[in-house]
Design a protein around this motif. Structure first.
Motif, PDB file in Angstrom:
ATOM      1  N   THR A  73       0.813  -1.210   0.000  1.00 55.33           N
ATOM      2  CA  THR A  73       0.000   0.000   0.000  1.00 55.33           C
ATOM      3  C   THR A  73       0.853   1.271   0.000  1.00 55.33           C
ATOM      4  OG1 THR A  73      -1.714  -1.168   1.215  1.00 55.33           O
ATOM      5  CG2 THR A  73      -1.894   1.213   1.152  1.00 55.33           C
ATOM      6  N   VAL A  74       0.551   2.134  -0.949  1.00 56.22           N
ATOM      7  CA  VAL A  74       1.225   3.423  -1.048  1.00 56.22           C
ATOM      8  C   VAL A  74       0.130   4.488  -0.995  1.00 56.22           C
ATOM      9  CG1 VAL A  74       2.541   4.930  -2.590  1.00 56.22           C
ATOM     10  CG2 VAL A  74       3.098   2.495  -2.463  1.00 56.22           C
ATOM     11  N   LEU A  75       0.372   5.543  -0.221  1.00 55.62           N
ATOM     12  CA  LEU A  75      -0.588   6.636  -0.173  1.00 55.62           C
ATOM     13  C   LEU A  75      -0.185   7.665  -1.222  1.00 55.62           C
ATOM     14  CD1 LEU A  75      -3.011   7.305   1.755  1.00 55.62           C
ATOM     15  CD2 LEU A  75      -1.446   8.852   2.924  1.00 55.62           C
ATOM     16  N   VAL A  76      -1.128   7.981  -2.096  1.00 59.48           N
ATOM     17  CA  VAL A  76      -0.831   8.979  -3.118  1.00 59.48           C
ATOM     18  C   VAL A  76      -1.557  10.278  -2.760  1.00 59.48           C
ATOM     19  CG1 VAL A  76      -1.231   9.602  -5.539  1.00 59.48           C
ATOM     20  CG2 VAL A  76      -0.376   7.327  -4.958  1.00 59.48           C
ATOM     21  N   LEU A  77      -0.819  11.375  -2.754  1.00 62.48           N
ATOM     22  CA  LEU A  77      -1.431  12.673  -2.450  1.00 62.48           C
ATOM     23  C   LEU A  77      -1.651  13.409  -3.761  1.00 62.48           C
ATOM     24  CD1 LEU A  77       0.973  13.670   0.491  1.00 62.48           C
ATOM     25  CD2 LEU A  77      -1.122  12.331   0.591  1.00 62.48           C
ATOM     26  N   SER A  78      -2.891  13.807  -3.960  1.00 61.62           N
ATOM     27  CA  SER A  78      -3.188  14.471  -5.224  1.00 61.62           C
ATOM     28  C   SER A  78      -4.369  15.415  -5.048  1.00 61.62           C
ATOM     29  CB  SER A  78      -3.502  13.395  -6.274  1.00 61.62           C
ATOM     30  OG  SER A  78      -4.197  13.955  -7.348  1.00 61.62           O
ATOM     31  N   GLU A  79      -4.178  16.657  -5.459  1.00 58.61           N
ATOM     32  CA  GLU A  79      -5.230  17.674  -5.396  1.00 58.61           C
ATOM     33  C   GLU A  79      -5.900  17.748  -4.030  1.00 58.61           C
ATOM     34  OE1 GLU A  79      -7.355  18.424  -8.846  1.00 58.61           O
ATOM     35  OE2 GLU A  79      -5.375  18.369  -9.764  1.00 58.61           O
ATOM     36  N   GLY A  80      -5.087  17.728  -2.998  1.00 55.66           N
ATOM     37  CA  GLY A  80      -5.634  17.849  -1.640  1.00 55.66           C
ATOM     38  C   GLY A  80      -6.289  16.596  -1.098  1.00 55.66           C
ATOM     39  N   GLU A  81      -6.319  15.549  -1.887  1.00 56.47           N
ATOM     40  CA  GLU A  81      -6.922  14.300  -1.410  1.00 56.47           C
ATOM     41  C   GLU A  81      -5.832  13.256  -1.249  1.00 56.47           C
ATOM     42  OE1 GLU A  81     -10.153  13.988  -0.765  1.00 56.47           O
ATOM     43  OE2 GLU A  81     -10.712  15.948  -1.591  1.00 56.47           O
ATOM     44  N   GLN A  82      -6.154  12.194  -0.484  1.00 56.09           N
ATOM     45  CA  GLN A  82      -5.213  11.087  -0.432  1.00 56.09           C
ATOM     46  C   GLN A  82      -5.894   9.779  -0.801  1.00 56.09           C
ATOM     47  OE1 GLN A  82      -3.730  10.588   3.572  1.00 56.09           O
ATOM     48  NE2 GLN A  82      -4.679  12.468   4.225  1.00 56.09           N
ATOM     49  N   TYR A  83      -5.178   8.977  -1.536  1.00 55.43           N
ATOM     50  CA  TYR A  83      -5.733   7.716  -2.010  1.00 55.43           C
ATOM     51  C   TYR A  83      -4.810   6.564  -1.636  1.00 55.43           C
ATOM     52  CZ  TYR A  83      -8.423  11.036  -4.752  1.00 55.43           C
ATOM     53  OH  TYR A  83      -9.224  12.077  -5.113  1.00 55.43           O
ATOM     54  N   GLU A  84      -5.395   5.503  -1.078  1.00 52.02           N
ATOM     55  CA  GLU A  84      -4.600   4.309  -0.799  1.00 52.02           C
ATOM     56  C   GLU A  84      -4.563   3.462  -2.061  1.00 52.02           C
ATOM     57  OE1 GLU A  84      -5.412   1.847   2.585  1.00 52.02           O
ATOM     58  OE2 GLU A  84      -5.301   3.544   3.962  1.00 52.02           O
ATOM     59  N   ILE A  85      -3.368   3.286  -2.566  1.00 56.77           N
ATOM     60  CA  ILE A  85      -3.232   2.466  -3.765  1.00 56.77           C
ATOM     61  C   ILE A  85      -2.515   1.180  -3.379  1.00 56.77           C
ATOM     62  CG2 ILE A  85      -2.282   2.396  -6.095  1.00 56.77           C
ATOM     63  CD1 ILE A  85      -2.892   5.181  -6.399  1.00 56.77           C
ATOM     64  N   THR A  86      -3.180   0.070  -3.568  1.00 61.05           N
ATOM     65  CA  THR A  86      -2.621  -1.207  -3.121  1.00 61.05           C
ATOM     66  C   THR A  86      -2.405  -2.134  -4.309  1.00 61.05           C
ATOM     67  OG1 THR A  86      -3.798  -0.919  -1.032  1.00 61.05           O
ATOM     68  CG2 THR A  86      -2.933  -3.115  -1.492  1.00 61.05           C
ATOM     69  N   THR A  87      -1.222  -2.683  -4.353  1.00 62.67           N
ATOM     70  CA  THR A  87      -0.897  -3.620  -5.429  1.00 62.67           C
ATOM     71  C   THR A  87      -1.724  -4.900  -5.282  1.00 62.67           C
ATOM     72  OG1 THR A  87       1.336  -2.727  -5.443  1.00 62.67           O
ATOM     73  CG2 THR A  87       1.023  -4.881  -6.493  1.00 62.67           C
ATOM     74  N   PHE A  88      -2.210  -5.428  -6.401  1.00 61.97           N
ATOM     75  CA  PHE A  88      -2.899  -6.722  -6.368  1.00 61.97           C
ATOM     76  C   PHE A  88      -1.999  -7.680  -5.604  1.00 61.97           C
ATOM     77  CE2 PHE A  88      -4.593  -5.941 -10.968  1.00 61.97           C
ATOM     78  CZ  PHE A  88      -5.595  -5.124 -10.476  1.00 61.97           C
ATOM     79  N   ARG A  89      -2.594  -8.457  -4.716  1.00 62.98           N
ATOM     80  CA  ARG A  89      -1.743  -9.361  -3.944  1.00 62.98           C
ATOM     81  C   ARG A  89      -2.499 -10.622  -3.555  1.00 62.98           C
ATOM     82  NH1 ARG A  89      -2.551  -5.624   1.410  1.00 62.98           N
ATOM     83  NH2 ARG A  89      -4.007  -7.063   2.334  1.00 62.98           N
ATOM     84  N   THR A  90      -1.758 -11.639  -3.232  1.00 60.20           N
ATOM     85  CA  THR A  90      -2.342 -12.844  -2.632  1.00 60.20           C
ATOM     86  C   THR A  90      -1.689 -12.978  -1.279  1.00 60.20           C
ATOM     87  OG1 THR A  90      -0.634 -14.268  -3.488  1.00 60.20           O
ATOM     88  CG2 THR A  90      -2.576 -14.015  -4.857  1.00 60.20           C
ATOM     89  N   GLU A  91      -2.365 -13.693  -0.399  1.00 61.15           N
ATOM     90  CA  GLU A  91      -1.789 -13.883   0.933  1.00 61.15           C
ATOM     91  C   GLU A  91      -1.706 -15.370   1.142  1.00 61.15           C
ATOM     92  OE1 GLU A  91      -4.642 -11.752   3.235  1.00 61.15           O
ATOM     93  OE2 GLU A  91      -3.909  -9.831   2.524  1.00 61.15           O
ATOM     94  N   SER A  92      -0.489 -15.902   1.143  1.00 61.07           N
ATOM     95  CA  SER A  92      -0.392 -17.357   1.178  1.00 61.07           C
ATOM     96  C   SER A  92      -0.103 -17.871   2.585  1.00 61.07           C
ATOM     97  CB  SER A  92       0.712 -17.803   0.226  1.00 61.07           C
ATOM     98  OG  SER A  92       1.900 -17.153   0.565  1.00 61.07           O
ATOM     99  N   THR A  93      -0.520 -19.098   2.802  1.00 61.80           N
ATOM    100  CA  THR A  93      -0.281 -19.875   4.036  1.00 61.80           C
ATOM    101  C   THR A  93      -0.334 -19.059   5.320  1.00 61.80           C
ATOM    102  OG1 THR A  93       2.120 -19.633   3.807  1.00 61.80           O
ATOM    103  CG2 THR A  93       1.135 -21.629   2.891  1.00 61.80           C
ATOM    104  N   TYR A  94      -1.521 -19.018   5.859  1.00 66.08           N
ATOM    105  CA  TYR A  94      -1.703 -18.393   7.166  1.00 66.08           C
ATOM    106  C   TYR A  94      -1.538 -19.510   8.176  1.00 66.08           C
ATOM    107  CZ  TYR A  94      -4.381 -14.739   4.703  1.00 66.08           C
ATOM    108  OH  TYR A  94      -4.818 -13.740   3.895  1.00 66.08           O
TER     109      TYR A  94
END
Ligand code: ATP
Ligand code: MG
Length: 403
Positions: A73-94
């Motif tokens: 997850t990277v927070l992008v700041l743009s035009e006074g707003e912030q957006y959480e941009i998260t790379t497609f991911r899988t979560e293996s073996t819990y």
């Protein structure tokens, strides 16, 4: 399916998606906001999922903050707003029922949606408003059903918190748990033991504040999950009563704790340790204690001036708003008027202070100062004395000569 009217928040975020696409990546709106738009509810956070890896996201946008880069997850700041941009991911073996051992970034949206908890939370929306629905989330949304994505047993074993999330969505949305999903929660409720209290508390509070609170609580009890919530295990009867509590949606967290504690008849002495077990902050605990004790007085009659003074207006209104849960009408304006009419609002407004007492009586500092000031405070609040220096000093003199 097509969303005809994209919300303003999404329109504003469109350039972000455009930029990712122009760089050759895929990007979609995902998560709770997609669900909430389709339910015509207000959205709070705009989450974007992308095939771009975190370093690639950072290369595209000039202003970013790493907020959870290991999870993509990277927070992008743009035009006074912030957006959480998260790379497609899988979560293996819990292996420990709570945290993925390994987060793997992938390029496929489908893989990303598969790891999400419920079908209604596994929808994606492209910038044109087309819904991507790989797990029949739209049908479930329409039928008001909460269904785990994939095999519910597996999914709750991977992350047991999902069970609490399911219960809080029942409370927030008034949806029904699909039978095999519900059975899996019931069967695996003890896995909550592995989950940190902080994570459970977040979901529990959301459950208490939901519009369909009674339904959510009913499911919390029926699934046995309450047994792994701090301090609730021995209180089935009281919790059943709480699940039937009539009254509107609870507005605010302090009020939720107060109603719970009052229904469970937790004694004032135990309140602190009860809330500590939920990891509530000291400030929250103090407010809950004050509101709870104010409520006991208010249930019997109207506030005494000293109680209003001790509570302050904000907390007094929190108490007042709880009356409907006790079949009484809130009189918010009356509380405000009474509060405004108090001769003093805090100790610094008293016409005398510690220095005045020291000077006037020429005695050594000691506990007599505090007790004298408190006695004067009480007299002034009860309008038995005017808030005048001379009157208060003479009153203190009579007090001191008696002791
Ligand atoms: P809210 O409206 O309360 O924010 P939400 O569904 O957006 O609800 P978030 O915690 O913000 O909940 O999570 C965003 C999305 O991430 C969810 O919609 C879901 O797709 C996914 N998600 C969150 N927590 C989990 C989890 N424990 N297991 C699987 N997926 C999850
Ligand atoms: Mg969210």
């Amino acid at each position: 399916m097509q969303v005809k009217k994209m919300p303003q928040e999404y329109i504003k975020a469109r350039p972000i998606i455009n930029k990712l696409e122009q760089a050759g990546f895929e990007a979609y709106f995902v998560g709770g906001s997609v669900r909430d738009i389709l339910l015509h509810q207000k959205i709070h956070d705009v989450d974007i999922a992308t095939s771009a890896f975190p370093a690639e996201v950072k290369a595209i946008f000039p202003k970013t903050i790493d907020i959870g880069i290991e999870h993509g997850t990277v927070l992008v700041l743009s035009e006074g707003e912030q957006y959480e941009i998260t790379t497609f991911r899988t979560e293996s073996t819990y292996q420990d029922f709570r945290r993925p051992d390994d987060v793997q970034f992938v390029r496929s949206l489908e893989e990303d949606l598969k790891r999400r908890d419920f079908t209604i939370n596994a929808l994606a929306l492209n910038k044109k408003g087309t819904v991507i629905d790989l797990f029949n989330g739209l049908t479930d949304l329409q039928n008001k059903i909460l269904r785990a994505v994939g095999d519910p047993h597996e999914r709750f074993h991977e992350d047991a918190l999902r069970m609490m999330r399911g219960l809080r969505f029942v409370s927030q949305l008034g949806f029904e748990l699909e039978p095999t999903t519900f059975e899996a929660i019931k069967e695996n409720h003890n896995l909550l033991e592995k989950i940190s209290v902080e994570r459970i508390t977040i979901e529990f509070v959301k459950l208490l504040l939901g519009e369909f609170r009674n339904l959510g609580l009913e499911m919390l009890l029926a699934s046995q999950c309450y047994q792994y919530c701090p301090g609730l295990a021995g209180y089935l009867k009281e919790l059943e009563k709480f699940a039937e509590l009539k009254g509107p949606r609870i507005k605010e967290e302090t009020q939720a704790w107060v109603l719970l504690l009052d229904t469970l008849q937790i004694s004032p002495k135990q309140v602190r340790s009860f809330l500590k077990a939920w990891k509530c902050s000291n400030e929250r605990i103090r407010t809950v204690q004050a509101v709870l004790s104010g409520l006991q007085e208010r249930k019997e009659g109207f506030f005494q001036p000293k109680t209003l003074y001790d509570l302050g207006l904000k907390q007094a209104l929190l108490v007042e708003e709880l009356l409907p849960y006790y079949q009484k009408t809130s009189q918010l304006e009356r509380v405000e008027k009474k509060y405004e009419a108090l001769p003093i609002k805090n100790l610094s407004q008293l016409a005398i202070n510690g220095n005045d007492l020291l000077q006037f009586f020429q005695q050594k500092p000691g506990s007599w100062i505090k007790s004298s000031l408190e006695a004067c405070e009480k007299k002034v609040l009860e309008r038995q004395l005017p808030n005048q220096k001379q009157d208060l000093l003479s009153y203190t003199q009579t007090l001191l000569s008696k002791s």
